[in-house]
Scaffold this motif. Sequence first.
Motif: not given
Ligand SMILES: Nc1nc2c(ncn2[C@@H]2O[C@H](COP(=O)(O)OP(=O)(O)OP(=O)(O)O)[C@@H](O)[C@H]2O)c(=O)[nH]1
Lengths: 128, 236
Positions: B45-46, B203-204, B174, B127, B48, B78, B172, B40, B42-43
């Motif tokens: 939600g991978k 939604s995580a 939610d 990411g 999570s 994590r 996400k 995905s 960056p960020g």
């Molecule tokens: N509202 C909401 N926030 C979420 C959800 N899943 C993840 N987040 C938030 O999104 C941000 C990034 O989530 P990560 O799980 O770190 O995302 P990632 O894709 O692993 O990020 P990188 O490894 O840095 O690319 C964090 O602040 C999480 O708390 C969701 O389902 N809902």
Amino acid sequence: MHEVDMTKCLLLSMNEWRTRHEPAVPTVDTVHLQVGAFTCVEPDQLVFTWQAAVRGSWLDGARLKIEPVPLVGRCVVCSSTYAPSAEQGYRSPCCEHPMEEIESGRELRIRSVDYTLTSTPLTVASAS
Amino acid sequence: MHMPLEDTLGLNLLAANQHQAEHNRAHFDAWSLLCLNVMSSPGAGKTSLLEHTITALASDLEMAVLEGDMTTQLDAQRLEAVGVPVIPITTGRACHLDAAMVSGGLSLLQQRLDPASLDVLWVENVGNLVCPAEFEVGEHRKVALLSVTEGDDKPLKYPVMFREADCVLITKTDLLPYLPVDLQRFEAHIREVNPRCTVLPVSATSGDGLEAWYRWVLSSCAALRADPSPCVLVPA
Ligand SMILES: Nc1nc2c(ncn2[C@@H]2O[C@H](COP(=O)(O)OP(=O)(O)OP(=O)(O)O)[C@@H](O)[C@H]2O)c(=O)[nH]1
Ligand SMILES: [Mg+2]
Ligand SMILES: [Zn+2]
Ligand SMILES: [Zn+2]
């Protein structure tokens, strides 16, 4: 900068090709690539990074020529080919069908290599 | 004598990576270990998603993670915290994992455990929506995440990633009530570039949609067990 990694991969693939000619060493004039429009590769960027990457290597001076290949879809309803566009949601204009089959545009292919072969690397060194 | 020669190769530019990917894949098949490549921007939600999935499926599946967070150990920490072995893959500033890096990660994993005792190996890719799509690592399935905050035009702007995915998670969800976006449009744009993939809104945070995702993971495992014959990777 995705092209830097692509170039590294291309060089690895070229090294594999080179070993086929051992013990002779091919002198490469031109590497011909086909790069599809539906890939992550930007042809101009690739040529640019290639020139930097081959400097000082056995491929020094070798040119990279890129033949761009357009994205062509095939409509699975009526079998006609079409030029998919993001604006049209990649659908076929004939039947409004989603892009199921890609006829071309995914190519990342080393099509051919123009080169000369000198019998053994040692003779080359002493002759010059 | 300098004879001008021409070799017709028809060789994939990524052939070297492809060979290593096939090698990894042969190992996965021998271990009957399902490898899922999670990608995905960056960020999205991978990590999570993996935290929730690993916790929820812990009683059904033995799992491990290859973590492609290049610059920090944060994601690895994590995921260790939810109780699975995590191998961080350090690669400097590369913008994707390639098959050789995953092979290196597999060697480290083998020092800690017997991979044949695992059911699922998660690969959290870097990411990036661009090049991870082009670099096979030997995975059985590609999973792409797209968060609702990124906008529904991303499948059209980064079509290769969404085209290559076997499963696309719209994450996400939610947050949908707070955004001027429409879930249907996300799904429609994903289907435009990839009419055949599985699309799951999740939604995580709220847990919505996760059950359907867990079923997809379990059925992918079951499919591998039912047909352990090595599937041939098709180079583009
Ligand atoms: N509202 C909401 N926030 C979420 C959800 N899943 C993840 N987040 C938030 O999104 C941000 C990034 O989530 P990560 O799980 O770190 O995302 P990632 O894709 O692993 O990020 P990188 O490894 O840095 O690319 C964090 O602040 C999480 O708390 C969701 O389902 N809902
Ligand atoms: Mg992460
Ligand atoms: Zn990249
Ligand atoms: Zn048609």
